[in-house]
Design a protein around this motif. Structure first.
Motif, short mmCIF file in Angstrom:
data_model
loop_
_atom_site.label_atom_id
_atom_site.label_comp_id
_atom_site.label_asym_id
_atom_site.label_seq_id
_atom_site.Cartn_x
_atom_site.Cartn_y
_atom_site.Cartn_z
N ARG A 187 19.15 25.15 46.40
CA ARG A 187 18.74 23.82 46.88
C ARG A 187 18.05 23.90 48.23
NH1 ARG A 187 24.68 21.76 44.97
NH2 ARG A 187 24.18 21.57 42.73
N THR A 188 18.46 24.86 49.06
CA THR A 188 17.78 25.05 50.35
C THR A 188 16.33 25.48 50.13
OG1 THR A 188 19.86 25.65 51.45
CG2 THR A 188 17.82 26.35 52.51
N GLU A 189 16.12 26.40 49.20
CA GLU A 189 14.76 26.85 48.91
C GLU A 189 13.90 25.72 48.37
OE1 GLU A 189 13.36 29.75 49.60
OE2 GLU A 189 15.24 30.48 50.48
N LEU A 190 14.53 24.80 47.63
CA LEU A 190 13.80 23.69 47.04
C LEU A 190 13.69 22.49 47.98
CD1 LEU A 190 15.32 23.78 43.44
CD2 LEU A 190 13.07 24.60 44.16
N ALA A 204 16.04 20.57 48.83
CA ALA A 204 16.82 19.49 48.22
C ALA A 204 18.10 19.27 49.03
CB ALA A 204 17.17 19.84 46.78
N SER A 205 18.76 18.18 48.77
CA SER A 205 20.01 17.87 49.47
C SER A 205 21.08 18.89 49.10
CB SER A 205 20.49 16.46 49.09
OG SER A 205 21.78 16.22 49.62
N LEU A 206 21.91 19.24 50.10
CA LEU A 206 23.02 20.15 49.84
C LEU A 206 24.29 19.40 49.45
CD1 LEU A 206 22.62 22.76 52.75
CD2 LEU A 206 21.72 22.84 50.41
N ASN A 207 24.23 18.09 49.42
CA ASN A 207 25.38 17.29 49.02
C ASN A 207 25.54 17.37 47.51
OD1 ASN A 207 27.26 15.29 48.40
ND2 ASN A 207 26.55 13.92 50.04
N PRO A 208 26.67 17.91 47.03
CA PRO A 208 26.85 18.04 45.58
C PRO A 208 26.70 16.71 44.84
CG PRO A 208 28.52 19.29 46.74
CD PRO A 208 27.80 18.49 47.78
N GLN A 210 23.12 15.01 38.64
CA GLN A 210 22.29 14.90 37.45
C GLN A 210 21.51 16.18 37.14
OE1 GLN A 210 19.80 11.45 38.04
NE2 GLN A 210 21.41 10.03 37.37
N VAL A 211 21.30 17.03 38.13
CA VAL A 211 20.50 18.24 37.91
C VAL A 211 21.34 19.51 38.04
CG1 VAL A 211 18.36 17.17 38.66
CG2 VAL A 211 19.83 18.29 40.35
N ARG A 212 22.64 19.37 38.30
CA ARG A 212 23.46 20.55 38.53
C ARG A 212 23.44 21.49 37.33
NH1 ARG A 212 28.19 23.13 37.84
NH2 ARG A 212 29.16 24.11 39.67
N ASP A 213 23.64 20.97 36.13
CA ASP A 213 23.68 21.83 34.95
C ASP A 213 22.37 22.59 34.78
OD1 ASP A 213 26.23 20.99 34.43
OD2 ASP A 213 25.68 19.58 32.83
N THR A 246 29.29 33.55 45.30
CA THR A 246 29.83 32.62 44.32
C THR A 246 28.73 31.72 43.78
OG1 THR A 246 30.38 30.98 46.01
CG2 THR A 246 32.08 32.62 45.47
N LEU A 247 29.02 31.12 42.63
CA LEU A 247 28.05 30.21 42.03
C LEU A 247 27.76 29.03 42.94
CD1 LEU A 247 26.30 29.20 39.72
CD2 LEU A 247 28.37 28.25 38.65
N VAL A 248 28.78 28.48 43.59
CA VAL A 248 28.56 27.33 44.46
C VAL A 248 27.66 27.70 45.65
CG1 VAL A 248 30.63 27.67 45.89
CG2 VAL A 248 29.70 25.38 45.58
N LYS A 249 27.79 28.93 46.16
CA LYS A 249 26.92 29.37 47.25
C LYS A 249 25.50 29.60 46.75
CE LYS A 249 25.88 30.70 51.41
NZ LYS A 249 25.72 29.68 52.47
#
Length: 235
Positions: free
Chosen positions: A15-18, A20-24, A29-32, A6-9
């Protein structure tokens, strides 16, 4: 291949590769932008290689006198690989390209008809034109008079959280991570992993040539005669 995430996964993996925080909430601000990276990466991978699992086969009934056909919104008309027609119980190739010489033999504009169809081309409005105009209707019972289109389908939408990717998920989020963070250690590491995985997948999915020393092809039944010049039924 790890398809169907899925897109959310995918976002979580990106974010794990980067690192970054996994908290949506921390990524509002960067999701899009992250989604756009995932979408564009899958589109690039789709164009880069002919993925066998996206190859589809569709049958369409020929109608007497009809020469333009819709092939469906999810079928990519620019990635048609071949078209065949069921004639005499056998699927026979329909060659691409229709030119003036063909119209001179059977003029589509004058509703001149014959059998079987021999040629096809992409027409306006994302339709397929066949030549010559068929002189009979296809029959569903045996698919006689049907034509089969083989090609690569379009990607499904990857917009909503529960939309699923069509291609290998690791390739998508690794390449997306590399594009999201170019020049960084994380980006370089993701790019290296992605390149290795892409090379491996392409090697595994590329058909290997086979050699046959003996054997003959299947005998085909006789075909209907192809009329070289049109004659109206009344003459």
């Amino acid at each position: 291949m790890a398809r169907g995430l899925t897109l959310v996964k995918l976002l979580d993996n990106l974010r794990t590769e980067l690192h970054a925080s996994l908290n949506p909430a921390h990524n509002n601000q960067v999701r899009d932008k992250q989604v756009a990276f995932l979408q564009s990466t899958q589109e690039w991978l789709w164009e880069d290689f002919t993925w066998p699992h996206l190859r589809v086969f569709r049958n369409y009934q020929l109608q007497a006198g009809q020469y333009l056909y819709d092939i469906g919104a999810d079928f990519d008309i620019d990635r048609i690989e071949k078209i065949e027609v069921k004639d005499g119980g056998v699927w026979r190739p329909v060659l691409p390209g229709i030119d003036a010489a063909h119209y001179a033999a059977h003029d589509t504009e004058l509703d001149q008809r014959s059998w079987p169809i021999r040629r096809w081309r992409i027409a306006e409005n994302e339709q397929i034109e066949v030549w010559p105009r068929p002189d009979t209707n296809g029959t569903l019972a045996d698919l006689e008079g049907y034509f089969k289109v083989t090609g690569i389908r379009k990607l499904r939408p990857l917009v909503a959280d529960d939309d699923r990717c069509d291609l290998d998920a690791q390739l998508i989020y690794l390449y997306a991570a590399a594009k999201s963070s170019p020049g960084s250690q994380e980006g370089k590491f993701a790019l290296n992993l992605a390149n290795k995985r892409l090379a491996k997948l392409k090697a595994n999915l590329t058909p290997r040539r086979q050699f046959k020393m003996f054997g003959i092809g299947r005998c085909e039944p006789p075909r209907r005669m192809f009329v070289g010049q049109y004659r109206p039924p009344s003459t």
